[in-house]
Motif scaffolding. Structure first.
Motif, PDB file in Angstrom:
ATOM      1  N   VAL A 147      17.381  -1.004  39.374  1.00  0.00           N
ATOM      2  CA  VAL A 147      18.717  -1.221  39.933  1.00  0.00           C
ATOM      3  C   VAL A 147      19.426   0.111  40.177  1.00  0.00           C
ATOM      4  O   VAL A 147      20.055   0.313  41.228  1.00  0.00           O
ATOM      5  N   ILE A 148      19.301   1.035  39.242  1.00  0.00           N
ATOM      6  CA  ILE A 148      19.941   2.350  39.388  1.00  0.00           C
ATOM      7  C   ILE A 148      19.361   3.102  40.579  1.00  0.00           C
ATOM      8  O   ILE A 148      20.091   3.669  41.398  1.00  0.00           O
ATOM      9  N   GLY A 149      18.041   3.119  40.683  1.00  0.00           N
ATOM     10  CA  GLY A 149      17.405   3.823  41.793  1.00  0.00           C
ATOM     11  C   GLY A 149      17.789   3.245  43.140  1.00  0.00           C
ATOM     12  O   GLY A 149      18.115   3.981  44.086  1.00  0.00           O
ATOM     13  N   ALA A 150      17.760   1.912  43.235  1.00  0.00           N
ATOM     14  CA  ALA A 150      18.126   1.263  44.492  1.00  0.00           C
ATOM     15  C   ALA A 150      19.601   1.466  44.812  1.00  0.00           C
ATOM     16  O   ALA A 150      19.986   1.625  45.982  1.00  0.00           O
ATOM     17  N   LEU A 151      20.458   1.472  43.784  1.00  0.00           N
ATOM     18  CA  LEU A 151      21.896   1.685  43.981  1.00  0.00           C
ATOM     19  C   LEU A 151      22.165   3.076  44.543  1.00  0.00           C
ATOM     20  O   LEU A 151      23.000   3.246  45.446  1.00  0.00           O
ATOM     21  N   ILE A 152      21.482   4.072  44.027  1.00  0.00           N
ATOM     22  CA  ILE A 152      21.663   5.436  44.513  1.00  0.00           C
ATOM     23  C   ILE A 152      21.342   5.528  46.005  1.00  0.00           C
ATOM     24  O   ILE A 152      22.087   6.116  46.792  1.00  0.00           O
ATOM     25  N   VAL A 153      20.236   4.913  46.402  1.00  0.00           N
ATOM     26  CA  VAL A 153      19.849   4.929  47.822  1.00  0.00           C
ATOM     27  C   VAL A 153      20.881   4.201  48.667  1.00  0.00           C
ATOM     28  O   VAL A 153      21.281   4.677  49.740  1.00  0.00           O
ATOM     29  N   ALA A 154      21.327   3.031  48.189  1.00  0.00           N
ATOM     30  CA  ALA A 154      22.314   2.253  48.932  1.00  0.00           C
ATOM     31  C   ALA A 154      23.607   3.029  49.126  1.00  0.00           C
ATOM     32  O   ALA A 154      24.206   3.011  50.212  1.00  0.00           O
ATOM     33  N   LEU A 155      24.054   3.732  48.096  1.00  0.00           N
ATOM     34  CA  LEU A 155      25.294   4.499  48.191  1.00  0.00           C
ATOM     35  C   LEU A 155      25.129   5.714  49.103  1.00  0.00           C
ATOM     36  O   LEU A 155      26.001   6.000  49.939  1.00  0.00           O
ATOM     37  N   VAL A 156      24.030   6.421  48.967  1.00  0.00           N
ATOM     38  CA  VAL A 156      23.796   7.616  49.780  1.00  0.00           C
ATOM     39  C   VAL A 156      23.688   7.260  51.263  1.00  0.00           C
ATOM     40  O   VAL A 156      24.203   7.981  52.130  1.00  0.00           O
ATOM     41  N   ARG A 157      23.064   6.141  51.554  1.00  0.00           N
ATOM     42  CA  ARG A 157      22.871   5.741  52.946  1.00  0.00           C
ATOM     43  C   ARG A 157      24.024   4.897  53.490  1.00  0.00           C
ATOM     44  O   ARG A 157      23.984   4.442  54.628  1.00  0.00           O
ATOM     45  N   GLY A 158      25.036   4.667  52.678  1.00  0.00           N
ATOM     46  CA  GLY A 158      26.182   3.872  53.116  1.00  0.00           C
ATOM     47  C   GLY A 158      25.845   2.419  53.369  1.00  0.00           C
ATOM     48  O   GLY A 158      26.455   1.767  54.221  1.00  0.00           O
ATOM     49  N   GLU A 159      24.902   1.885  52.606  1.00  0.00           N
ATOM     50  CA  GLU A 159      24.448   0.509  52.819  1.00  0.00           C
ATOM     51  C   GLU A 159      25.086  -0.483  51.848  1.00  0.00           C
ATOM     52  O   GLU A 159      24.829  -1.686  51.942  1.00  0.00           O
ATOM     53  N   TRP A 160      25.919   0.012  50.926  1.00  0.00           N
ATOM     54  CA  TRP A 160      26.477  -0.902  49.936  1.00  0.00           C
ATOM     55  C   TRP A 160      27.604  -1.728  50.550  1.00  0.00           C
ATOM     56  O   TRP A 160      28.591  -1.193  51.041  1.00  0.00           O
ATOM     57  N   HIS A 161      27.451  -3.025  50.544  1.00  0.00           N
ATOM     58  CA  HIS A 161      28.515  -3.932  50.986  1.00  0.00           C
ATOM     59  C   HIS A 161      28.243  -5.304  50.399  1.00  0.00           C
ATOM     60  O   HIS A 161      27.094  -5.671  50.143  1.00  0.00           O
ATOM     61  N   LEU A 162      29.307  -6.061  50.200  1.00  0.00           N
ATOM     62  CA  LEU A 162      29.179  -7.373  49.588  1.00  0.00           C
ATOM     63  C   LEU A 162      28.638  -8.392  50.581  1.00  0.00           C
ATOM     64  O   LEU A 162      29.046  -8.434  51.737  1.00  0.00           O
ATOM     65  N   GLU A 163      27.703  -9.205  50.102  1.00  0.00           N
ATOM     66  CA  GLU A 163      27.165 -10.311  50.891  1.00  0.00           C
ATOM     67  C   GLU A 163      27.187 -11.551  50.016  1.00  0.00           C
ATOM     68  O   GLU A 163      26.827 -11.488  48.843  1.00  0.00           O
ATOM     69  N   ALA A 164      27.584 -12.677  50.595  1.00  0.00           N
ATOM     70  CA  ALA A 164      27.680 -13.909  49.814  1.00  0.00           C
ATOM     71  C   ALA A 164      26.987 -15.056  50.546  1.00  0.00           C
ATOM     72  O   ALA A 164      26.446 -14.892  51.638  1.00  0.00           O
ATOM     73  N   PHE A 165      27.035 -16.226  49.922  1.00  0.00           N
ATOM     74  CA  PHE A 165      26.434 -17.409  50.535  1.00  0.00           C
ATOM     75  C   PHE A 165      27.284 -17.903  51.687  1.00  0.00           C
ATOM     76  O   PHE A 165      28.507 -17.798  51.663  1.00  0.00           O
ATOM     77  N   GLU A 166      26.627 -18.464  52.681  1.00  0.00           N
ATOM     78  CA  GLU A 166      27.320 -18.984  53.851  1.00  0.00           C
ATOM     79  C   GLU A 166      27.598 -20.475  53.736  1.00  0.00           C
ATOM     80  O   GLU A 166      28.599 -20.965  54.271  1.00  0.00           O
TER      81      GLU A 166
END
Length: 360
Positions: free
Chosen positions: A267-286
């Motif tokens: 989770v930490i490794g993936a979070l770092i990549v998501a933050l660096v690449r600006g990919e972090w955003h909330l997604e929910a059920f439709e």
């Protein structure tokens, strides 16, 4: 400066290995489900190539460690004297169906939740709780009943373990030869693939495969303590997710282990990549239907993953890297379950499409 205690050193190694997996999986979308879907579309794409190389190099590196006596994997859960064939097959099929319903296995959802995917948070919560219930809760009752009905004693076959190398004969040498066959097969697959970036796919697989071997080394060598011996293990993401949830709830009365820390590392490794690449955003059920589908998929993966002694990473890479017959059965069953799950999903989609068609 005094050297770290074996257990502390092992946990730090587990954190690093998990983080490296999380970074790799986030950058490349490494996913067994995607590889299956590529094959269903009758093409060998990026994910199929990556998975083939991951399997080949996990087997090769692990067999080298075993042959040289660096790591003893003979005591791992995958090479026990008991072969619970019924639970391995049934659990694999259930996990495969759940993986399709939830649109990803546990490893994939750990990578996605690090990017803000709330759907993955629900899937992992359900997967972890059901896995823990299957290990130590009410669902352990049907699990143990199934194991009692369909378990084969390897000794009755005249074998020392359920290793494919032992089945064929000549032990370690045979293991290396089988590993060589896996590597040759991986290069053939890459050569014939239609992947846009076969070299990147191959490199992705190599990295993941070596991380599996690194897991064996971390738990079997770095963490070795003659006063408190622990069973060698590598990456797996079903039971450890449940254990991680339990650990977070009872922190003061529990202790972390290799699996729990590796989960956190992913989770930490993936979070770092998501933050660096600006990919972090909330997604929910439709829709409520989507929620129900993901919850069902998570539950099937939690129950099935424990029965199969692992997920696509645990049984599929860590388990098969030991050449365990049981793990080969488990990952084959996961693949079959994924095919069945895809068929069920497609029929459901087609049925819903027919419901909205105007009457003739």
């Amino acid at each position: 400066m005094d050297a770290l205690e074996p257990r502390t050193a092992m946990l730090l190694a587990a954190l690093a290995i998990g983080a490296a997996f999380g970074v790799t999986a986030r950058l490349t979308a490494f996913c067994f489900r995607s590889a299956v879907l590529e094959l269903l579309a009758r093409r060998i794409g990026f994910q199929a190539v990556a998975w083939t190389f991951a399997l080949a190099f996990a087997v090769t590196a692990t067999q080298v460690l075993s042959f040289t006596g660096t790591v003893d994997v003979s005591e791992s859960i995958y090479l026990s004297n008991s072969l619970p064939w019924l639970t391995l097959a049934l659990g694999g099929v259930l996990f495969g169906i759940g993986m399709i319903l939830a649109r990803g296995c546990g490893a994939r959802h750990m990578v996605l939740v690090a990017g803000g995917n709330l759907r993955s948070a629900i899937v992992l919560s359900v997967l972890g709780i059901v896995a823990y219930m299957t290990l130590r809760g009410i669902l352990a009752v049907p699990r143990t009943s199934l194991e009692a009905v369909g378990t084969l004693d390897i000794a009755t076959l005249g074998l020392a373990s359920q290793s494919l190398a032992d089945l064929i004969g000549n032990g370690g040498i045979t293991g290396l030869l089988i590993a060589a066959i896996f590597v040759v097969g991986a290069f053939v697959v890459a050569f014939k693939s239609g992947a846009k970036a076969p070299r990147v796919a191959a490199l992705t697989g190599v990295v993941v495969g070596l991380l599996i071997a690194a897991g064996w080394y971390a738990s079997g060598v770095i963490g070795y303590d003659e006063f408190e011996p622990v069973r060698a293990q590598s990456l797996t993401f079903t039971a450890p997710v449940g254990n991680a949830i339990q650990f977070l709830m009872t922190y003061t009365g529990a202790s972390a282990d290799f699996g729990i820390v590796a989960v956190g590392g992913v989770v930490i490794g993936a979070l770092i990549v998501a933050l660096v690449r600006g990919e972090w955003h909330l997604e929910a059920f439709e829709t409520p239907h989507q929620l129900l589908r993901y919850v069902g998929g998570g539950a099937l993966m939690g129950f099935g993953g424990v029965l199969a002694l692992g997920c696509t990473i645990g049984a599929g890479l860590s388990g098969v890297s030991t050449l365990s017959i049981g793990s080969i059965l488990a990952i084959s069953s996961i693949f079959a379950g994924a095919l069945l799950g895809d068929l069920l999903v497609r029929r459901r989609i087609e049925a819903r499409s027919m419901e909205v068609l105007p009457a003739e």
